[in-house]
Design an enzyme around this catalytic site. Structure first.
Site, mmCIF file in Angstrom:
data_model
loop_
_atom_site.group_PDB
_atom_site.id
_atom_site.type_symbol
_atom_site.label_atom_id
_atom_site.label_comp_id
_atom_site.label_asym_id
_atom_site.label_seq_id
_atom_site.Cartn_x
_atom_site.Cartn_y
_atom_site.Cartn_z
ATOM 1 N N ARG A 166 48.144 34.830 36.500
ATOM 2 C CA ARG A 166 46.712 34.939 36.763
ATOM 3 C C ARG A 166 46.464 34.985 38.260
ATOM 4 O O ARG A 166 47.123 34.300 39.031
ATOM 5 C CB ARG A 166 45.958 33.734 36.182
ATOM 6 C CG ARG A 166 44.457 33.789 36.402
ATOM 7 C CD ARG A 166 43.771 32.488 36.046
ATOM 8 N NE ARG A 166 44.200 31.374 36.877
ATOM 9 C CZ ARG A 166 43.740 31.135 38.108
ATOM 10 N NH1 ARG A 166 42.851 31.941 38.656
ATOM 11 N NH2 ARG A 166 44.175 30.097 38.794
ATOM 12 N N THR A 167 45.504 35.801 38.628
ATOM 13 C CA THR A 167 44.945 35.756 39.971
ATOM 14 C C THR A 167 43.441 35.697 39.822
ATOM 15 O O THR A 167 42.892 36.030 38.774
ATOM 16 C CB THR A 167 45.320 36.986 40.830
ATOM 17 O OG1 THR A 167 44.863 38.156 40.175
ATOM 18 C CG2 THR A 167 46.807 37.061 41.073
ATOM 19 N N SER A 168 42.778 35.294 40.898
ATOM 20 C CA SER A 168 41.334 35.117 40.840
ATOM 21 C C SER A 168 40.551 36.391 41.111
ATOM 22 O O SER A 168 39.464 36.575 40.591
ATOM 23 C CB SER A 168 40.889 34.048 41.840
ATOM 24 O OG SER A 168 41.496 32.824 41.541
ATOM 25 N N THR A 169 41.084 37.263 41.961
ATOM 26 C CA THR A 169 40.300 38.424 42.380
ATOM 27 C C THR A 169 41.131 39.692 42.354
ATOM 28 O O THR A 169 42.357 39.668 42.303
ATOM 29 C CB THR A 169 39.777 38.235 43.822
ATOM 30 O OG1 THR A 169 40.897 38.194 44.696
ATOM 31 C CG2 THR A 169 38.949 36.982 43.960
ATOM 32 N N GLN A 229 43.878 40.258 44.967
ATOM 33 C CA GLN A 229 45.164 39.593 44.809
ATOM 34 C C GLN A 229 46.089 40.356 43.870
ATOM 35 O O GLN A 229 46.963 39.789 43.240
ATOM 36 C CB GLN A 229 44.950 38.165 44.299
ATOM 37 C CG GLN A 229 44.193 37.288 45.267
ATOM 38 C CD GLN A 229 43.880 35.926 44.669
ATOM 39 O OE1 GLN A 229 43.621 35.791 43.485
ATOM 40 N NE2 GLN A 229 43.892 34.905 45.506
#
Length: 190
Positions: free
Chosen positions: A7-10, A13
């Site tokens: 997972r990444t936030s944005t 990324q």
């Protein structure tokens, strides 16, 4: 089966997400769930991964912060995995709950987190006591008391407790308590 979660936030990324997926593949993950979403947002792929894993599987993440937003959330996930007989491997911490050492490390992390929470609550209680003694702390105002007249008026019109609660944005229990304390005619509960 090794099941990976990345997972990444944005969107910015993207390289980080690709690196996580690459690392999970290199570790031997046969199935990888990945998503771009904030840790506080709804994480459909995490839920899908947790639903997918079966007894004997191991959920693999590259870092703890990719999986959980807090230690408390981590323990919720660990509990769900343990209930299904699934292990957890957090690569950067070297924690693998399928081993006795990994279980010990997770337990120690949980103990530290619980200790930190207890200390924070103790400091909070001390701060509140000090503020009260100085007359600076009055507590949260009882918002339901400000709505008692509205509750009674709506109840007098024959509105149900559920509808009163929805209209005023309060809980049905609060409506019930207000009506029974005032000895008003209680409306239907639905």
């Amino acid at each position: 089966m090794l099941v990976g979660y990345a997972r990444t936030s944005t969107l910015e990324q993207e390289a980080g997400l690709e690196a996580q997926v690459r690392d999970l593949k290199a570790l031997g993950c046969e199935r990888i769930f990945s998503e771009r979403v904030s840790s506080i947002g709804r994480r459909a792929e995490l839920e899908a991964a947790l639903d997918f894993v079966r007894e004997g599987d191991v959920l693999v993440v590259t870092k703890m912060d990719r999986l959980a937003r807090s230690v408390r959330h981590m323990w919720e996930i660990v509990g769900r995995l343990q209930a299904k007989g699934v292990g957890l491997n957090i690569v950067n911490l070297g924690i693998d709950t399928t081993t006795p050492t990994g279980k010990l490390m997770m337990t120690m992390l949980g103990g530290v987190a619980e200790f930190e929470r207890d200390m924070m609550l103790e400091r909070q209680r001390e701060g509140i006591a000090k503020a009260k003694s100085e007359g600076k702390y009055k507590g949260r105002p009882a918002t339901i008391q400000t709505k008692a007249d509205e509750i009674n008026a709506l109840a007098a019109q024959g509105m149900s407790m559920g509808k009163i609660a929805a209209q005023l944005g309060i809980g049905k229990g609060s409506v019930h308590r207000t009506l029974t304390r005032g000895n008003s005619r209680s409306p239907r509960s639905s």
